[in-house]
Design an enzyme around this catalytic site. Structure first.
Site, PDB file in Angstrom:
ATOM      1  N   ASN A 131      30.893  -7.376  -2.573  1.00 17.46           N
ATOM      2  CA  ASN A 131      30.289  -6.217  -3.255  1.00 17.46           C
ATOM      3  C   ASN A 131      31.480  -5.762  -4.582  1.00 17.46           C
ATOM      4  O   ASN A 131      31.129  -4.580  -5.162  1.00 17.46           O
ATOM      5  CB  ASN A 131      30.231  -4.981  -2.554  1.00 17.46           C
ATOM      6  CG  ASN A 131      28.787  -5.067  -1.753  1.00 17.46           C
ATOM      7  OD1 ASN A 131      27.878  -5.156  -2.561  1.00 17.46           O
ATOM      8  ND2 ASN A 131      28.704  -4.721  -0.580  1.00 17.46           N
TER       9      ASN A 131
ATOM     10  N   ARG B  75      33.724   0.319  -5.753  1.00 17.75           N
ATOM     11  CA  ARG B  75      33.253   0.864  -4.413  1.00 17.75           C
ATOM     12  C   ARG B  75      34.033   1.217  -3.401  1.00 17.75           C
ATOM     13  O   ARG B  75      34.006   1.065  -2.233  1.00 17.75           O
ATOM     14  CB  ARG B  75      32.254  -0.263  -4.081  1.00 17.75           C
ATOM     15  CG  ARG B  75      31.160   0.304  -3.257  1.00 17.75           C
ATOM     16  CD  ARG B  75      30.051  -0.947  -2.873  1.00 17.75           C
ATOM     17  NE  ARG B  75      29.159  -0.491  -1.838  1.00 17.75           N
ATOM     18  CZ  ARG B  75      29.074  -1.176  -0.537  1.00 17.75           C
ATOM     19  NH1 ARG B  75      29.895  -1.881  -0.067  1.00 17.75           N
ATOM     20  NH2 ARG B  75      27.900  -0.568   0.189  1.00 17.75           N
TER      21      ARG B  75
ATOM     22  N   CYS C 188      25.241 -12.989   0.285  1.00 21.75           N
ATOM     23  CA  CYS C 188      25.154 -11.842  -0.578  1.00 21.75           C
ATOM     24  C   CYS C 188      26.161 -11.453  -1.483  1.00 21.75           C
ATOM     25  O   CYS C 188      27.456 -11.465  -1.148  1.00 21.75           O
ATOM     26  CB  CYS C 188      24.500 -10.669   0.491  1.00 21.75           C
ATOM     27  SG  CYS C 188      24.260  -9.200  -0.458  1.00 21.75           S
TER      28      CYS C 188
ATOM     29  N   ASP D  73      22.748  -3.420   9.553  1.00 27.33           N
ATOM     30  CA  ASP D  73      23.608  -3.640   8.114  1.00 27.33           C
ATOM     31  C   ASP D  73      24.870  -3.047   8.307  1.00 27.33           C
ATOM     32  O   ASP D  73      25.475  -2.735   9.398  1.00 27.33           O
ATOM     33  CB  ASP D  73      22.874  -3.166   6.958  1.00 27.33           C
ATOM     34  CG  ASP D  73      23.201  -3.889   5.723  1.00 27.33           C
ATOM     35  OD1 ASP D  73      24.261  -3.386   5.052  1.00 27.33           O
ATOM     36  OD2 ASP D  73      22.335  -5.142   5.407  1.00 27.33           O
ATOM     37  N   ASP D  74      25.590  -2.375   7.099  1.00 25.71           N
ATOM     38  CA  ASP D  74      26.692  -1.824   7.117  1.00 25.71           C
ATOM     39  C   ASP D  74      26.745  -0.386   8.053  1.00 25.71           C
ATOM     40  O   ASP D  74      25.891   0.394   8.242  1.00 25.71           O
ATOM     41  CB  ASP D  74      26.820  -1.316   5.530  1.00 25.71           C
ATOM     42  CG  ASP D  74      28.389  -1.211   5.246  1.00 25.71           C
ATOM     43  OD1 ASP D  74      29.335  -1.093   6.042  1.00 25.71           O
ATOM     44  OD2 ASP D  74      28.528  -0.798   4.135  1.00 25.71           O
TER      45      ASP D  74
ATOM     46  N   ASP E  81      19.392  -6.827  -5.108  1.00 25.87           N
ATOM     47  CA  ASP E  81      19.422  -5.408  -4.403  1.00 25.87           C
ATOM     48  C   ASP E  81      17.983  -4.832  -4.890  1.00 25.87           C
ATOM     49  O   ASP E  81      17.539  -3.842  -4.465  1.00 25.87           O
ATOM     50  CB  ASP E  81      20.370  -4.745  -4.650  1.00 25.87           C
ATOM     51  CG  ASP E  81      21.551  -4.863  -3.780  1.00 25.87           C
ATOM     52  OD1 ASP E  81      21.439  -5.693  -2.712  1.00 25.87           O
ATOM     53  OD2 ASP E  81      22.674  -4.705  -4.128  1.00 25.87           O
TER      54      ASP E  81
ATOM     55  N   LYS F 237      24.862 -11.676   7.818  1.00 27.62           N
ATOM     56  CA  LYS F 237      24.905 -11.487   6.130  1.00 27.62           C
ATOM     57  C   LYS F 237      26.178 -10.965   5.774  1.00 27.62           C
ATOM     58  O   LYS F 237      26.803 -10.037   6.038  1.00 27.62           O
ATOM     59  CB  LYS F 237      23.867 -10.213   6.074  1.00 27.62           C
ATOM     60  CG  LYS F 237      23.635  -9.900   4.415  1.00 27.62           C
ATOM     61  CD  LYS F 237      22.677  -8.582   4.247  1.00 27.62           C
ATOM     62  CE  LYS F 237      22.305  -8.303   2.913  1.00 27.62           C
ATOM     63  NZ  LYS F 237      21.042  -8.538   2.404  1.00 27.62           N
ATOM     64  N   TRP F 238      26.677 -12.077   4.604  1.00 29.11           N
ATOM     65  CA  TRP F 238      28.007 -11.897   4.471  1.00 29.11           C
ATOM     66  C   TRP F 238      28.069 -11.493   2.808  1.00 29.11           C
ATOM     67  O   TRP F 238      27.336 -12.361   2.057  1.00 29.11           O
ATOM     68  CB  TRP F 238      28.607 -13.418   4.553  1.00 29.11           C
ATOM     69  CG  TRP F 238      30.043 -13.621   4.211  1.00 29.11           C
ATOM     70  CD1 TRP F 238      30.744 -13.279   2.769  1.00 29.11           C
ATOM     71  CD2 TRP F 238      30.960 -14.062   4.712  1.00 29.11           C
ATOM     72  NE1 TRP F 238      31.933 -13.564   2.773  1.00 29.11           N
ATOM     73  CE2 TRP F 238      32.200 -14.229   3.939  1.00 29.11           C
ATOM     74  CE3 TRP F 238      31.258 -14.788   6.032  1.00 29.11           C
ATOM     75  CZ2 TRP F 238      33.508 -14.712   4.593  1.00 29.11           C
ATOM     76  CZ3 TRP F 238      32.372 -15.367   6.558  1.00 29.11           C
ATOM     77  CH2 TRP F 238      33.337 -15.388   5.873  1.00 29.11           C
ATOM     78  N   ASP F 239      28.205 -10.384   2.698  1.00 33.71           N
ATOM     79  CA  ASP F 239      28.275  -9.585   1.448  1.00 33.71           C
ATOM     80  C   ASP F 239      29.874  -9.731   0.698  1.00 33.71           C
ATOM     81  O   ASP F 239      30.896 -10.079   1.512  1.00 33.71           O
ATOM     82  CB  ASP F 239      28.080  -8.237   1.733  1.00 33.71           C
ATOM     83  CG  ASP F 239      27.151  -7.657   0.582  1.00 33.71           C
ATOM     84  OD1 ASP F 239      27.343  -8.113  -0.321  1.00 33.71           O
ATOM     85  OD2 ASP F 239      26.643  -6.631   0.719  1.00 33.71           O
TER      86      ASP F 239
ATOM     87  N   TRP G 277      23.134  -6.720 -12.268  1.00 37.50           N
ATOM     88  CA  TRP G 277      23.006  -6.306 -10.926  1.00 37.50           C
ATOM     89  C   TRP G 277      21.462  -5.519 -10.954  1.00 37.50           C
ATOM     90  O   TRP G 277      21.113  -4.764 -11.804  1.00 37.50           O
ATOM     91  CB  TRP G 277      23.894  -4.834 -10.494  1.00 37.50           C
ATOM     92  CG  TRP G 277      23.292  -4.460  -9.040  1.00 37.50           C
ATOM     93  CD1 TRP G 277      23.616  -4.864  -7.976  1.00 37.50           C
ATOM     94  CD2 TRP G 277      22.729  -3.187  -9.221  1.00 37.50           C
ATOM     95  NE1 TRP G 277      23.116  -4.071  -7.103  1.00 37.50           N
ATOM     96  CE2 TRP G 277      22.422  -2.997  -7.675  1.00 37.50           C
ATOM     97  CE3 TRP G 277      22.252  -2.366  -9.864  1.00 37.50           C
ATOM     98  CZ2 TRP G 277      21.920  -1.944  -7.148  1.00 37.50           C
ATOM     99  CZ3 TRP G 277      21.952  -1.083  -9.287  1.00 37.50           C
ATOM    100  CH2 TRP G 277      21.389  -0.970  -7.994  1.00 37.50           C
TER     101      TRP G 277
END
Length: 690
Positions: free
Chosen positions: A447, A410, A491, A333-334, A513, A443-445, A168
């Site tokens: 995590n 997370r 993402c 974003d988030d 990132d 934006k498809w994340d 990362w």
């Protein structure tokens, strides 16, 4: 172009500069004949007529020669196909027929109720290979392993292996090393492509950046995968790859079911590593990336300015500043949905937060459009927080092992997207979201990795690893068909899901990132080995870089670094001075002028980012753009000239910044000296053919 010998047992696929040939013997053994410079069909037939190698004790006459080695019989190399049924294990196939459908070759084999079809297709100088396996028998068949292809390289000495490794915030780091006897295996056990390796390898014996033969292979799969590079005892090299990491079980095919592997693409180039990269880039722009002829807009993302503390009014204020510097796409974003005031809650509840967006997203989207920009949002559909309405209603929808602790990374768990009810829920949520407001970009994340990949109650839970990815691809396909105006970015905590499979369904990818402009030069250098600038999202963020290293860099250096791909801005514009905003506006305007050349031009890596001066060059028609960065310079040390590539030696080129005229031959042989001085300086040079 596909050519077939008169006896129907030798096939030759040819592109502009390369050819690929294979031969079926009288006993139904499928042999690899040639992969390299372009040859004629008569040459392929001559290769097919060569005698088999002499017998050697304890060695297989098939190893290193077969096009697609299966498990069973006189073979000892890694099998590409391993099948288990109630009666037996392994494959002993019989050739059935071949089909030529345009430029695609299909070779059909049968074995005890299984139909196995090998697919070959040449696109440009890239060979696409994949396999279809159908169970026509009365009982289930377990695919322990079903790789997409095995690639065989010619007999050479001194092979070198190139691949990309990382972690990362330090993805896509290029490493080249000597290939020794045995196997080198890279891959992912994580459920997604992974930050640690990209599914690409290249092999050469003496190639430089612009000369020498290079063989490359890349896998189009967004889940767990494996590529094995083996130097066999007789010095031949084979590359085998496909979905799944181990051989514990891929899928259980019930009677009537079919499995199609992902594409494993390969190329040969005699233009060195740079030539191989340009072939990869052209292939992706022509055959993989959606709408690749449309340049991607300059983006602003509000995450680093606000994190979770967002509101409609605040986003509107940032949008006004973004529009003023020339941004074309504004992204929230988030933090816009559910109870998402931190990373501890809200994932899975894809409805606008009523306190932050009392009338939904439409008023903000309309306001952004009125400012002359497109509007985008961030989502992470495959994940769920335990503190969410979705999880409280459906705790059984996540991946988990019964009787075991559910691992949280997370503060989130992974939804079991292999379940049809989960797929339908996500479709309904996302389709309603994209219908509720004029959203232009998502934006498809993704995590976190798979950890507890269980599926209680499912007779064959291992299929989760494949079916989750197939469902992810299918959901993207379905959303794109229903909302063709919406662009998608892939993402995964940065560069954790970058591959040809996801790239065929998204318009760009989040490279890392890590937005430090100096670190990004190394990441972007590795990324460019396989993927084009047209999909490489890169942001200008604040200095010092407080998230990672505290490095201080000029706005100039940050912009020129990010202009090497799809330019984005991610800093807190509310804190930028009027002077910084004015300078940013100038850089954005310059990028828009050079954007067609950067995003669609041929890339030449003039000098790698190993310290001192590094540079890349883009050529599109009569236009040339050079981006150069000086990482450090000792007093009195001159900046070495850059020898440009891809130009016409007989032509004259005008430097649009200075008005100077240069002969193409001079630029090719003696170079162009960029005006750089001091540490962390950067420049943009534009040339036009007169």
């Amino acid at each position: 172009m596909l050519e077939i010998a008169a006896d129907g047992r030798t096939w030759l696929l040819s592109g502009p500069t390369s050819s690929y040939a294979l031969r079926l013997t009288e006993d139904d053994t499928l042999l690899h004949l040639h992969w390299g410079p372009r040859i004629a069909l008569a040459d392929a037939e001559a290769l097919a007529a060569l005698p088999a190698p002499p017998y050697r004790p304890f060695e297989s006459p098939l190893d290193g020669r077969e096009e697609y080695p299966v498990e069973g019989g006189p073979r000892f190399v890694r099998p590409a196909l391993s099948v288990r049924t109630e009666e037996r294990r392994g494959t002993e196939w019989t050739f059935e027929a071949f089909e030529a459908d345009g430029d695609e070759l299909r070779l059909r084999f049968t074995d005890a109720g299984l139909r196995i079809t090998l697919h070959h297709r040449m696109r440009g100088d890239v060979v696409e290979r994949w396999v279809t396996i159908a169970n026509d028998g009365p009982t289930p068949a377990e695919l322990l392993r079903a790789d997409s292809a095995t690639w065989t390289l010619p007999e050479r000495e001194g092979w070198h292996l190139s691949h990309l490794h990382g972690r990362w915030a330090a993805e896509s780091r290029l490493v080249r090393s000597e290939l020794t006897y045995g196997e080198k295996v890279i891959g992912s056990r994580r459920g997604h492509t992974g930050h640690q390796y990209l599914p690409w390898v290249a092999l050469d014996t003496d190639a430089t950046e612009e000369s020498g033969e290079v063989y490359g292979c890349a896998l189009a799969w967004s889940g767990t995968w494996r590529i094995a590079v083996a130097q066999l005892p007789d010095a031949r090299v084979q590359i085998t790859g496909g979905a799944g990491y181990d051989d514990s079980g891929l899928l259980l095919l019930a009677p009537g079911e079919t499995y199609t592997t992902p594409v494993f693409a390969g190329l040969w180039s005699d233009g060195g590593h740079g030539g191989a990269s340009r072939i990869w880039h052209a292939y992706q722009r022509a055959h993989v990336i959606p709408d690749a002829d449309r340049d991607r807009p300059v983006l602003y993302n509000s995450w680093e300015a606000t994190e979770f503390d967002i509101s409609e009014e605040q986003q509107g204020a940032l949008a006004r500043r973004a529009a003023a510097i020339g941004v074309e796409l504004f992204v929230v974003d988030d933090g816009w949905f559910g109870a998402r005031t931190s990373d501890r809650a809200g994932l899975g509840d894809w409805r606008p937060n009523p306190d932050r967006f009392p009338s939904g997203l439409k008023p903000l989207a309309d306001y952004v459009h009125a400012l002359g920009m497109q509007f985008g949002i961030w989502v992470e559909p495959e994940m769920v927080n335990p503190d969410s309405d979705l999880y409280r209603a459906h705790p059984d929808w996540v991946q988990y092992q019964p009787g075991r602790k559910r691992t949280e990374f997370r503060n989130q768990l992974v939804l079991n997207l292999a379940r049809e009810d989960v797929q339908e829920y996500l479709w309904e949520q996302l389709d309603a979201l994209l219908t509720s407001a004029p959203i232009d970009y998502v934006k498809w994340d993704f995590n976190r990795c798979f950890t507890d990949a269980g599926w209680p109650g499912e007779p064959y839970p291992q299929r989760l690893w494949v079916d989750h990815v197939r469902a992810f691809h299918s959901l993207l396909d379905r959303l794109r068909a229903a909302h063709p105006h919406v662009a998608f970015e892939s993402c995964s905590g940065g560069g954790g899901r970058i591959d040809l499979g996801v790239m065929s369904r998204t318009d760009q990818v989040w490279t890392s990132d890590n937005t430090d402009p100096l670190d990004r030069l190394t990441i972007q250098h590795g990324f460019s080995q396989i993927h084009p600038a047209r999909v490489m999202a890169a942001w200008v963020t604040d200095s010092p870089n407080v998230m990672l290293n505290g490095r201080v860099s000029s706005l100039r250096f940050r912009f020129v670094s990010a202009m090497a791909g799809v330019l984005g801005v991610g800093g807190d514009l509310a804190r930028w001075t009027e002077e910084q905003l004015a300078e940013a506006g100038d850089w954005v305007a310059l990028y828009k002028e050079i954007r067609p050349v950067v995003q669609r031009g041929d890339l030449y890596r003039l000098r790698p980012p190993t310290g001192g001066l590094s540079a890349v060059q883009y050529v599109l028609g009569d236009e040339t753009v050079v981006l150069a960065w000086l990482q450090a310079q000792h007093y009195g040390e001159p900046v070495a000239p850059l020898r440009l590539r891809g130009l016409d030696p007989a032509a004259t080129y005008e430097c649009r910044e200075t008005g100077e005229l240069h002969r193409g031959a001079v630029l090719l042989h003696h170079g162009l000296r960029p005006a750089l001085r001091g540490d962390l300086d950067a420049t943009v040079i534009r040339l036009r053919r007169r």
